[in-house]
Write an enzyme that holds these catalytic residues in place. Sequence first.
Site, short mmCIF file in Angstrom:
data_model
loop_
_atom_site.label_atom_id
_atom_site.label_comp_id
_atom_site.label_asym_id
_atom_site.label_seq_id
_atom_site.Cartn_x
_atom_site.Cartn_y
_atom_site.Cartn_z
N PRO A 2 0.80 -1.22 0.00
CG PRO A 2 -0.22 -1.21 2.08
CD PRO A 2 0.76 -1.93 1.26
CD GLU A 3 4.02 2.59 -3.67
OE1 GLU A 3 4.10 3.67 -4.26
OE2 GLU A 3 4.61 1.56 -4.06
#
Length: 272
Positions: A2-3
């Site tokens: 997750p970014e």
Amino acid sequence: MPELPEVEVIRRDLVPRVEGRRIQSAKIAEPRLTRRRGTPGGVAAALVGRRVKALRRRGKFFIFDLGRDSLIVRLGMTGQLLWSENRHGFRPDQYTHAHLVFQGAGILYYRDIRKFGEMFILPTESVEQTLRVGVEPLGDAFTPEMLGEKCRSSTRIKSLLMNQAKIAGIGNIYADEALFRAGIRPTRRAASLRPEEIRSLRRAIRLVLQAGIRHRGSSIANYRDACGEPGRFAALHRVYQRHGEDCHACGTTIRRIVLGQRGTHFCPTCQR
DNA sequence: AGTACGCCCTGGCCGC
DNA sequence: TGCGGCCAGGGCGTAC
């Protein structure tokens, strides 16, 4: 992993479900989640009976604003926030390490295979200074001038993009993708970028992050949204984990190197 | 100041 | 089938 786009997709999924709702009970079964930053009295105890005033995002951090205090959640490599309501949605398993039960209906689960994520409580007024994250790349403040100032450094441009204290929310995937779209080699020294390259890079960063959100994130291995669904952006990656394959733009074989201890993908023809 | 390395952690993959 | 070994990688501490 997750970014910024993945965190933003999850945040938007959760906002209508948690904002204004009170937390009835909370359980955090895995001490590793809360060990890194101490929370006197415990995280779960700080949540019970509190109402979520707002769910914000700063870089890759979720900020559940509870009024005086805020719950901070960072997903690390494999963390997931999953929503379940009225026997619909996610069922907890061996990797589900925490959950918040909301008054009325709904349970928010925290699931994390590798346990690199964390949950902690901060006084709301000190969140910004404690998290120490840089400018939001989708915000108005992220101007070419500001990026130019940050580029006054001998560090390699990819390392700068991934430095959370300078620019918030860009990780390995979106750094590689933005640099491809800007036509810039990840190994370039930041200070060597010309003004037109700075402008191009800023535009590419915003473009790939917005595209990532629009396509509901990049699901490389474990990423899922709050409803357990994968994102679709990975199919649109131009370089990330495409080493050995042909560049869509010029046909050159995409290369993979290691830069700053991270796998780094680029087209040797399109990126100079 | 920049960069490298080890650590955290575990599923997946490889070779035997 | 199974087992040992290695890898990925976000962030942080440490060392150079």
